[in-house]
Scaffold this motif. Structure first.
Motif, PDB file in Angstrom:
ATOM      1  N   PHE A  17       0.720  -1.131   0.009  1.00 28.75           N
ATOM      2  CA  PHE A  17       0.001  -0.106  -0.188  1.00 28.75           C
ATOM      3  C   PHE A  17       0.877   1.262  -0.046  1.00 28.75           C
ATOM      4  O   PHE A  17       0.540   2.142  -0.756  1.00 28.75           O
ATOM      5  CB  PHE A  17      -0.962  -0.005   1.212  1.00 28.75           C
ATOM      6  CG  PHE A  17      -1.849   1.458   1.353  1.00 28.75           C
ATOM      7  CD1 PHE A  17      -2.884   1.330   0.412  1.00 28.75           C
ATOM      8  CD2 PHE A  17      -1.798   2.081   2.330  1.00 28.75           C
ATOM      9  CE1 PHE A  17      -3.862   2.398   0.539  1.00 28.75           C
ATOM     10  CE2 PHE A  17      -2.340   3.191   2.540  1.00 28.75           C
ATOM     11  CZ  PHE A  17      -3.504   3.443   1.682  1.00 28.75           C
ATOM     12  N   LEU A  18       1.914   1.243   0.863  1.00 32.24           N
ATOM     13  CA  LEU A  18       2.722   2.553   1.005  1.00 32.24           C
ATOM     14  C   LEU A  18       3.806   2.381  -0.071  1.00 32.24           C
ATOM     15  O   LEU A  18       4.414   3.521  -0.409  1.00 32.24           O
ATOM     16  CB  LEU A  18       3.257   2.616   2.430  1.00 32.24           C
ATOM     17  CG  LEU A  18       2.330   2.812   3.447  1.00 32.24           C
ATOM     18  CD1 LEU A  18       3.022   2.600   4.656  1.00 32.24           C
ATOM     19  CD2 LEU A  18       1.637   4.228   3.564  1.00 32.24           C
ATOM     20  N   GLY A  19       4.345   1.295  -0.594  1.00 36.27           N
ATOM     21  CA  GLY A  19       5.269   1.201  -1.627  1.00 36.27           C
ATOM     22  C   GLY A  19       6.599   1.110  -1.065  1.00 36.27           C
ATOM     23  O   GLY A  19       7.612   1.485  -1.630  1.00 36.27           O
ATOM     24  N   TYR A  20       6.844   0.492   0.327  1.00 35.07           N
ATOM     25  CA  TYR A  20       8.165   0.595   1.111  1.00 35.07           C
ATOM     26  C   TYR A  20       8.370  -1.043   1.071  1.00 35.07           C
ATOM     27  O   TYR A  20       7.657  -1.762   1.159  1.00 35.07           O
ATOM     28  CB  TYR A  20       8.100   1.042   2.345  1.00 35.07           C
ATOM     29  CG  TYR A  20       7.650   2.371   2.419  1.00 35.07           C
ATOM     30  CD1 TYR A  20       8.582   3.410   1.377  1.00 35.07           C
ATOM     31  CD2 TYR A  20       6.784   3.078   3.096  1.00 35.07           C
ATOM     32  CE1 TYR A  20       8.150   4.816   1.519  1.00 35.07           C
ATOM     33  CE2 TYR A  20       6.797   4.431   3.226  1.00 35.07           C
ATOM     34  CZ  TYR A  20       7.196   5.259   2.359  1.00 35.07           C
ATOM     35  OH  TYR A  20       7.068   6.609   2.381  1.00 35.07           O
ATOM     36  N   PRO A  21       9.691  -1.447   0.722  1.00 35.96           N
ATOM     37  CA  PRO A  21      10.326  -2.641   0.830  1.00 35.96           C
ATOM     38  C   PRO A  21       9.739  -3.442   2.068  1.00 35.96           C
ATOM     39  O   PRO A  21       9.887  -2.684   3.044  1.00 35.96           O
ATOM     40  CB  PRO A  21      11.796  -2.795   0.609  1.00 35.96           C
ATOM     41  CG  PRO A  21      12.016  -1.386   0.190  1.00 35.96           C
ATOM     42  CD  PRO A  21      10.943  -0.541   0.654  1.00 35.96           C
ATOM     43  N   LEU A  22       9.560  -4.800   2.324  1.00 34.50           N
ATOM     44  CA  LEU A  22       9.010  -5.455   3.269  1.00 34.50           C
ATOM     45  C   LEU A  22      10.614  -6.270   3.578  1.00 34.50           C
ATOM     46  O   LEU A  22      10.781  -6.979   2.687  1.00 34.50           O
ATOM     47  CB  LEU A  22       7.853  -6.099   3.340  1.00 34.50           C
ATOM     48  CG  LEU A  22       7.586  -7.006   4.438  1.00 34.50           C
ATOM     49  CD1 LEU A  22       6.937  -6.114   5.631  1.00 34.50           C
ATOM     50  CD2 LEU A  22       6.516  -8.143   3.919  1.00 34.50           C
ATOM     51  N   VAL A  23      11.147  -5.971   4.675  1.00 32.77           N
ATOM     52  CA  VAL A  23      12.350  -6.645   4.896  1.00 32.77           C
ATOM     53  C   VAL A  23      12.411  -7.462   6.198  1.00 32.77           C
ATOM     54  O   VAL A  23      11.696  -7.404   7.183  1.00 32.77           O
ATOM     55  CB  VAL A  23      13.566  -5.805   4.877  1.00 32.77           C
ATOM     56  CG1 VAL A  23      13.738  -4.717   3.668  1.00 32.77           C
ATOM     57  CG2 VAL A  23      13.554  -4.732   6.105  1.00 32.77           C
TER      58      VAL A  23
END
Length: 851
Positions: free
Chosen positions: A251-257
């Motif tokens: 949704f926010l467009g940030y990598p999931l790490v």
């Protein structure tokens, strides 16, 4: 007045002990709910049931899950959303919003003080044991100074209506508050399935809050760094709210790490991408405090980042929320919150709390112990239900044991007034029933204050009169409506500042853990598909042999069964000790290969590995992919539950799963671009399929058979690969060994041939990030180039040549063996080059953090 003629409210108030959101004490309808009830009752019961089923379907289709450990329904349980929303009018909400902002500010000041000057303790506002005896207090975080205007950047408060009709604060969540993603999905689902529910009702929307949330993350970067790199840190797919982690990432467009995607070097945090380290500025964490740094906190943690606390001290990264904020999730603070509020803000708390008595004080302890049946007792440092004692339900021995426990460590316990929270209508079995309600609101830091989400996440008890409101115990959720006089669009309109995140538009930026999961998702998918097709071919041959006494067919079945063991490496199987008996009645062994999840190399174990690798990447995949994936799970689950294992049922299952696996493969290429990581998936897929192709050819083509048997073996090989029609169309001839070897091994144009796959692997590996020096090539490039050089030297004449005793084709076996080794070494080299997560620092002195 609600009449008995309204079937929806039949027996709604059979027990009228609780404050109800809809009905006043005189049984009149609360005016705030009138329009919503009109909208609900305008639909007949059958329509409402149908709409509830649609919502259940949508939750299932979109893969909205909540992980419940040891749940008989399975790990990834579908999220339950009831069609009847919960609502609050704007006037009351204004008070709640003001109270939440005040409480967030007070908690922020407490957090600063606890790890700073500790004036609250020095001035006797709170006893030191409330802080220092709480496991959330981390001395490693003492005196850390932060660059953000607030220490507490996100605050979640759980509120419920008390017996006086006002909303009370029940708990605070400050480490890694969850629920925002679920709240957003709830609103989306109600908007889609029941837009008529909003008729003549103005409901505040969430989009401005999430815009501010995104902006807060950007502005929290150290030194106001422009275009900061932001990541979302997750404990992994087994976490109960992993869906939300993936949802917010998408949704926010940030990598999931994961923790092993990050590393500390030179006083900074870096993302391990495929090509190089990239500095990380902001971490939105979903990992609890003590697991964040195995060097200074829990050394057994694999969820955090070694040395990250030192980076925080040096102000080179911002963690949202700061490590150590778990101290605020402390029921021991509740009795002192009003005094704290007066100390810092010179005002009383706006929102009431549950009356609480800390047992570390003699007067309060005696009050609790002398009237224990009238209280709910909690440990100050545990929020899970197992640490809450509803004393009215305890027997004499249990009460005595609890008293002794309190007397042994009185400072660890709080006694709270026993109250009954309000109820709201839930649509259940064709009628409305009152269920206890708990609301979770969210606030985020903004400039000099806080912004509160209009609404939030509402959870209701799973059963009538149930005291527990918990997702882990089967709770249901509701959409949370805040009414307003202003007209608001129900269209979800979210626009982000697109200059502020790590863009995964280039494979160089791909987190190494994501890359590894993409590689293995390709391998497991390739293995699952080829294993399923091969077992299906063997089952079809077995089925035919039952009605045919042809000697060559029976002999070919024997070789196929033995090849099944060799290809899947499920030894001893049909080739080791006891194989003679298994060959006489092979179905039992095939069933074991199919359904035994503990059988390494078997289909069930491969499918499980595929499921796990897929779920780790769900933030990258489309909803269509989830639907196909979910349909595979349902097929498999029903098959296992039915426990009908015949040749026909096994074949039918494989037919349906194979179709879905192929659909899944096609959707992958639509969901992610090559340079966003699809390249790694392709390398994994082609590597696995090439390795299994080699194993099949070694099992079926190396030995020399008599003509009729040879024909059946060749036909089986092509059938297992869905290549028989291609062969007939290409060669228009009787099956010959030379042509089959050419099609399966040497053909440069056929996508299923070994030659084609090796060239595809080399092409894709060459596109991976390599050394900056053009003169240097990586080990994996060297190895796959050797494999392609080897296969280019092969000829039909040499591969079909028999040894001296005419029993086998030694050169074919030697060539395939060498190619198998090269493929295996290539795979290892790719892993060692791009997916090495083995670096781990350890503490010199072990520190004990209770779980």
């Amino acid at each position: 007045m609600i009449t008995d003629s309204n079937i929806l409210f039949q027996n709604y108030f059979s027990k009228s002990n609780n404050y109800d959101e809809v009905l006043k004490s005189n049984m009149d309808i609360n005016p705030n709910w009138e329009q919503l009830l009109d909208n609900i009752t305008s639909m007949d019961v059958d329509t409402l049931i149908s709409k509830q089923n649609e919502i259940n379907w949508l939750m299932d289709e979109n893969g909205v899950t909540y992980n419940v450990y040891n749940d008989p329904k399975g790990m990834h349980r579908s999220w339950d959303l009831n069609i009847v929303p919960f609502l609050i009018d704007k006037k009351e909400w204004n008070t709640i919003e003001k109270g939440i902002k005040q409480r967030s500010e007070v908690l922020n000041l407490i957090l600063k003080d606890i790890y700073g000057k500790r004036e609250l303790i020095k001035n006797g506002i709170i006893p030191p044991e409330v802080i220092f005896a709480h496991r959330g207090f981390l001395r490693q975080c003492d005196k850390i100074d932060y660059t953000t205007t607030k220490n507490l950047l996100i605050h979640s408060a759980e509120i419920s209506r008390g017996p006086d009709g006002r909303m009370w604060v029940v708990n605070d969540r400050t480490q890694a508050p969850s629920g925002m993603g679920y709240a957003l999905e709830n609103r989306y689902s109600i908007n889609r399935i029941l837009p008529s529910m909003f008729k003549d009702i103005n409901v505040k929307q969430h989009y401005s809050f999430f815009q501010e949330f995104n902006q807060m993350l950007i502005e929290s970067a150290p030194q106001n760094k422009p275009n900061p790199n932001i990541v979302i840190l997750t404990p992994g797919p087994l976490n109960e709210t992993y869906f939300e982690h993936a949802y917010l990432s998408s949704f926010l467009g940030y990598p999931l790490v994961n923790g092993n995607d990050l590393v500390v070097r030179n006083g900074k945090v870096w993302l391990k991408s495929l090509k190089e380290l990239k500095q990380v500025d902001v971490i939105l964490r979903r990992v609890d405090d003590t697991f964040m740094d195995p060097l200074e906190l829990r050394e057994d943690s694999y969820l955090g980042v070694t040395g990250i606390l030192d980076v925080v001290r040096n102000k080179n990264v911002t963690i949202v929320n700061p490590i150590g904020s778990g101290i605020l999730e402390n029921s021991g603070l509740i009795p002192f919150m009003n005094a704290i509020c007066n100390y810092f803000l010179k005002e009383d708390l706006i929102l009431p709390q549950i009356a609480s008595w800390w047992c570390g004080q003699e007067k309060e302890r005696n009050l609790v112990l002398n009237n224990l049946k009238n209280y709910v007792v909690k440990r100050i440092d545990r929020s899970n239900r197992e640490s809450i004692y509803f004393c009215e339900f305890l027997n004499k021995k249990e009460l005595e044991d609890l008293k002794n426990e309190i007397l042994a460590n009185p400072y660890r316990f709080v006694g709270q007034e026993k109250i009954s929270f309000s109820t709201a209508p839930d649509f259940v079995n064709g009628k409305l029933e009152p269920r206890k309600v708990m609301c979770r609101t969210f606030s985020i830091a903004k400039d000099d204050g806080y912004i509160v989400m209009p609404g939030g996440l509402v959870r209701v008890a799973p059963e009538r009169e149930n005291l527990f409101v918990s997702n882990q115990r089967g709770g249901v959720s509701k959409d949370f409506w805040v009414l307003t006089d202003e007209q608001e669009s129900n269209i979800q309109n979210y626009a982000w500042d697109n200059s502020c995140s790590i863009s995964i538009s280039d494979i160089n930026d791909l987190p190494s853990n994501t890359a590894e999961n993409l590689f293995w998702s390709g391998r497991y998918l390739g293995r699952a598909l080829m294993t399923a097709r091969y077992i299906r071919m063997v089952l079809n041959t077995l089925s035919k042999s039952q009605y045919n006494s042809n000697t060559s067919e029976a002999e070919s079945l024997k070789y196929l069964l033995q090849s099944l063991t060799n290809i899947t490496s499920t030894f001893p199987g049909f080739v080791g000790k006891g194989s003679e008996e298994l060959l006489k009645t092979p179905l039992k062994e095939i069933i074991s290969l199919m359904v035994d999840q503990n059988r390494m190399g078997g289909f069930a174990q491969t499918l499980t590995s595929f499921n796990n690798s897929y779920y780790s990447l769900r933030n990258l995949w489309s909803k269509d992919m989830w639907r196909v994936f979910d349909s595979i799970q349902k097929l498999w689950t029903k098959f296992i539950e039915d426990d009908i294992y015949s040749i026909g049922s096994l074949t039918k299952l494989l037919d349906r799963i194979i179709t879905r696996l192929i659909a899944f493969m096609g959707l992958i290429e639509e969901s992610i671009m090559v340079q966003q990581g699809l390249l790694l998936y392709f390398i994994g897929l082609q590597t696995e399929q090439a390795m299994m192709q080699v194993a099949k050819c070694r099992s079926l083509l190396v030995f020399n058979y008599e003509e009729r048997l040879q024909y059946e073996i060749l036909e089986s090989l092509l059938t297992s690969d869905e290549s028989l029609n291609i062969y007939r169309y290409s060669y228009r001839s009787y099956l010959s060994l030379e042509n089959v070897i050419n099609l399966s091994i040497l053909d440069k144009e056929y996508p299923k041939s070994l030659n084609y796959r090796l060239k595809r692997i080399q092409k894709d590996i060459d596109r991976l990030p390599h050394s900056k020096s053009k003169e240097m090539i990586s080990d994996c490039q060297i190895l796959i180039a050797k494999a392609n050089e080897k296969i280019s030297e092969l000829t039909i004449l040499s591969l079909t040549e028999l040894n001296e005793d005419k029993t086998l084709r030694q050169k074919l076996d030697d060539a395939l063996s060498e190619l198998s080794d090269l493929l295996h070494e290539t795979s290892l080299s790719v892993s060692n080059t791009y997916f090495n997560h083995s670096y781990q620092q350890t503490q010199l002195v072990n520190q004990n953090f209770p779980s």
